[in-house]
Design an enzyme around this catalytic site. Structure first.
Site, PDB file in Angstrom:
ATOM      1  N   LYS A  89       0.852  -1.194   0.000  1.00  0.00           N
ATOM      2  CA  LYS A  89       0.000   0.000   0.000  1.00  0.00           C
ATOM      3  C   LYS A  89       0.881   1.235   0.000  1.00  0.00           C
ATOM      4  O   LYS A  89       1.710   1.421   0.897  1.00  0.00           O
ATOM      5  CB  LYS A  89      -0.910  -0.008   1.218  1.00  0.00           C
ATOM      6  N   LYS A 109      -2.286  -1.555  -3.763  1.00  0.00           N
ATOM      7  CA  LYS A 109      -3.130  -0.371  -3.695  1.00  0.00           C
ATOM      8  C   LYS A 109      -2.291   0.887  -3.799  1.00  0.00           C
ATOM      9  O   LYS A 109      -1.275   0.968  -3.089  1.00  0.00           O
ATOM     10  CB  LYS A 109      -3.878  -0.387  -2.360  1.00  0.00           C
TER      11      LYS A 109
HETATM   12  C1  PBG Z   1      -7.065   3.443   5.567  1.00  0.00           C
HETATM   13  C2  PBG Z   1      -7.572   3.387   4.166  1.00  0.00           C
HETATM   14  C3  PBG Z   1      -7.481   4.392   3.189  1.00  0.00           C
HETATM   15  C4  PBG Z   1      -8.101   3.887   2.049  1.00  0.00           C
HETATM   16  C5  PBG Z   1      -8.562   2.618   2.350  1.00  0.00           C
HETATM   17  N1  PBG Z   1      -8.209   2.323   3.658  1.00  0.00           N
HETATM   18  C6  PBG Z   1      -6.955   5.762   3.295  1.00  0.00           C
HETATM   19  C7  PBG Z   1      -5.527   5.980   3.527  1.00  0.00           C
HETATM   20  O1  PBG Z   1      -4.723   5.049   3.632  1.00  0.00           O
HETATM   21  O2  PBG Z   1      -5.152   7.143   3.635  1.00  0.00           O
HETATM   22  C8  PBG Z   1      -8.230   4.615   0.740  1.00  0.00           C
HETATM   23  C9  PBG Z   1      -9.242   4.054  -0.216  1.00  0.00           C
HETATM   24  C10 PBG Z   1      -9.555   4.939  -1.358  1.00  0.00           C
HETATM   25  O3  PBG Z   1      -8.919   6.007  -1.568  1.00  0.00           O
HETATM   26  O4  PBG Z   1     -10.500   4.619  -2.094  1.00  0.00           O
HETATM   27  N2  PBG Z   1      -7.987   2.889   6.474  1.00  0.00           N
END
Ligand code: PBG
Length: 320
Positions: A196, A248
């Site tokens: 991520k 991601k």
């Molecule tokens: C954190 C989380 C995020 C997203 C999913 N889980 C935000 C981040 O990491 O800042 C982002 C998902 C998206 O942008 O569609 N719990």
């Protein structure tokens, strides 16, 4: 020219193109992310994500029923608590928004639709970080991981089939796996956000969860410059007991999905994130691209890169 060799032959009709299509996007490969807001009495639109709302318990239950009927592969729940504090204590409330939403949904859809939960603290903390902080304001990795483990057990108890740790803390999968095993939830699936990145493409999500984050997440999420680091994260999550790993965001990271495909035999999920959704919707609203073709092309390209499943805000519409 060798007149026998004409690649265009199999492109001549829609039926022929369908016959030779190498990749398809099936409803079972799509997971719908949804936002549930504690105390909401009507769905609240999210301005930067046209068509996406903060759900009430009732409207999320209806959406889950529709998702099950459409044959989706899952529904991923993000909870917005009424009360935020420094430790995100609402995340450990058995009567909190996520356990309540899971209970409401799973009693409705049973085993027809895997109910998945976000295991992270950013929706629950008043500083907006994915973990608790030390006195000096740094992220306390190991204390955070203990809280994730308790959250995961709480979600499993409420009926979640899949838990999705998304905080990028070291050791989070091992801690959650251990807690699930020792609490009688050996069958709960861990969908690990393994690779991520610290991405600008999460912008609209911050509005979606009323995030109060100041600063950034660069000490825990990955640097977009790196790919070998992702392979290391994936290998670690696999060793710690992940059942599915995730890359991601998706679109800027198709090479990471491909590299993951070549190094792990675990199923791979890719998250088509909020900013990717918002960009396409904004361009389509301006008449600058053909909306439905662009959605289909986006999802197909993520499958082509090597993802087995895709989290996308278009899941329900696309399956229909
Ligand atoms: C954190 C989380 C995020 C997203 C999913 N889980 C935000 C981040 O990491 O800042 C982002 C998902 C998206 O942008 O569609 N719990």
């Amino acid at each position: 020219m060798n007149r026998a060799v004409r690649p265009r032959r199999t492109r001549a009709t829609a039926a022929l193109r369908g016959l030779v299509a190498e990749h398809r996007v099936a409803p079972q490969q799509l997971i719908l992310p949804v936002f549930v807001r504690e105390g909401a009495t009507a769905p609240i639109p999210i301005t930067s994500m046209p068509g996406v709302v903060q759900h009430t318990l009732d409207s999320v239950r209806q959406t889950a029923t529709a998702a099950a009927a459409a044959g989706l592969g899952g529904i991923m729940l993000f909870g917005l608590p009424e009360h935020k504090d420094a430790t995100g204590s609402a995340a450990l409330d058995p009567a909190g928004i996520l356990p309540r939403a899971v209970t409401a949904i799973s009693s409705e859809v049973g085993d027809a639709l895997p109910v998945m939960t976000d295991v992270c603290l950013d929706e629950f903390t008043d500083h907006g970080h994915c973990g608790v902080l030390t006195e000096s304001g740094a992220i306390d990795n190991d204390r955070t991981v203990e809280i994730y483990a308790q959250m995961a057990v709480l979600h499993a108890e409420a009926g979640a089939r899949v838990v999705g740790p998304s905080g990028m803390m070291d050791g989070q999968v091992a801690a959650i796996r251990d807690a699930l095993e020792t609490s009688g939830h050996a069958e709960t699936v861990i969908l690990a956000y393994a690779a991520k990145y610290a991405s600008a493409f999460y912008g609209p999500f911050r509005e979606a969860v009323d995030s109060s984050l100041q600063g950034d997440r660069k000490t825990y999420q990955q640097d977009p410059a790196n790919i070998r680091e992702s392979l290391r994260e994936i290998a670690l999550d696999e060793a710690e007991g992940a059942d599915i790993i995730m890359v991601k965001p998706a679109l800027g990271y198709l090479d990471v999905i491909r590299a993951a495909r070549e190094t792990t035999d675990l199923p791979i999920a890719a998250y088509n994130v909020s900013g990717e959704y918002a960009m396409l919707e904004a361009a389509a609203a301006n008449g600058w691209i053909e909306r439905e073709r662009a959605i289909a092309e986006t999802l197909t390209s993520i499958r082509r890169a090597g993802a087995d499943m895709i989290l996308t805000y278009w899941a329900l519409e696309y399956a229909g």
